[in-house]
Design a protein around this motif. Sequence first.
Motif, PDB file in Angstrom:
ATOM      1  N   SER A   1       0.832  -1.209   0.000  1.00 50.81           N
ATOM      2  CA  SER A   1       0.000   0.000   0.000  1.00 50.81           C
ATOM      3  C   SER A   1       0.862   1.253   0.000  1.00 50.81           C
ATOM      4  N   THR A   2       1.920   1.228   0.791  1.00 50.15           N
ATOM      5  CA  THR A   2       2.829   2.367   0.852  1.00 50.15           C
ATOM      6  C   THR A   2       3.517   2.575  -0.494  1.00 50.15           C
ATOM      7  N   ARG A   3       3.925   1.507  -1.120  1.00 50.16           N
ATOM      8  CA  ARG A   3       4.568   1.594  -2.433  1.00 50.16           C
ATOM      9  C   ARG A   3       3.639   2.256  -3.446  1.00 50.16           C
ATOM     10  N   THR A   4       2.381   1.842  -3.451  1.00 52.62           N
ATOM     11  CA  THR A   4       1.410   2.428  -4.377  1.00 52.62           C
ATOM     12  C   THR A   4       1.226   3.918  -4.111  1.00 52.62           C
ATOM     13  N   ARG A   5       1.118   4.299  -2.837  1.00 53.00           N
ATOM     14  CA  ARG A   5       0.964   5.715  -2.495  1.00 53.00           C
ATOM     15  C   ARG A   5       2.193   6.512  -2.932  1.00 53.00           C
ATOM     16  N   LEU A   6       3.385   5.952  -2.717  1.00 53.95           N
ATOM     17  CA  LEU A   6       4.604   6.654  -3.127  1.00 53.95           C
ATOM     18  C   LEU A   6       4.680   6.800  -4.643  1.00 53.95           C
TER      19      LEU A   6
ATOM     20  N   TYR B   1       4.543   9.531 -13.921  1.00 54.63           N
ATOM     21  CA  TYR B   1       3.214   9.334 -14.498  1.00 54.63           C
ATOM     22  C   TYR B   1       2.288   8.629 -13.538  1.00 54.63           C
ATOM     23  N   GLY B   2       2.422   8.905 -12.251  1.00 56.69           N
ATOM     24  CA  GLY B   2       1.564   8.277 -11.260  1.00 56.69           C
ATOM     25  C   GLY B   2       1.926   6.824 -11.046  1.00 56.69           C
ATOM     26  N   SER B   3       0.969   5.994 -10.799  1.00 53.42           N
ATOM     27  CA  SER B   3       1.215   4.585 -10.483  1.00 53.42           C
ATOM     28  C   SER B   3       1.487   3.737 -11.700  1.00 53.42           C
ATOM     29  N   GLY B   4       1.435   4.311 -12.877  1.00 53.20           N
ATOM     30  CA  GLY B   4       1.703   3.550 -14.088  1.00 53.20           C
ATOM     31  C   GLY B   4       0.456   2.969 -14.709  1.00 53.20           C
ATOM     32  N   VAL B   5      -0.706   3.184 -14.101  1.00 58.99           N
ATOM     33  CA  VAL B   5      -1.952   2.683 -14.659  1.00 58.99           C
ATOM     34  C   VAL B   5      -2.370   3.625 -15.780  1.00 58.99           C
TER      35      VAL B   5
END
Length: 154
Positions: A136-141, A148-152
Amino acid sequence: MTTTITPRLTRTLPTEYRGRLMSAAREVDIPPGTRLFEEGARADHFWIVRSGTVALDVRVPGRRPVVVETVGFGELVGWSWLFAPYLWQLGAQAVGPVRAYEFDAGAARRMCAVDPAMGEAVALWVGRVLAHRLASTRTRLLDLYAPYGSGVPG
């Protein structure tokens, strides 16, 4: 969109060990704003939230603690009690009124020492909690700092 499953005690700890661990719990009511623990202090208890929200935070020199995660119903508050030197790696504060099960960490560690299979099951449960929180922390970072954000794709 994927659904994240929080590694709650009821989902990940076998019934036999869950029952033993819960036999050592006591129900507590925690008033809003109460600090459950401070980063660097002795980790001698842990909690499972029954209702309400607890903010996990990290000290930042010269500033107020920064919230890095919030946990709620069915979630574990505190994992440092399981790993020597048993010092909190984060701080925690009740966001509003919290009802929780509180556990004596020393008693839980003794239960695990007496029954190595229980110790392994508890360690796996806490490990799953840590893995979930790290992901979860990785996604928030990534959302905050990646170009480009989370890559989605948007």
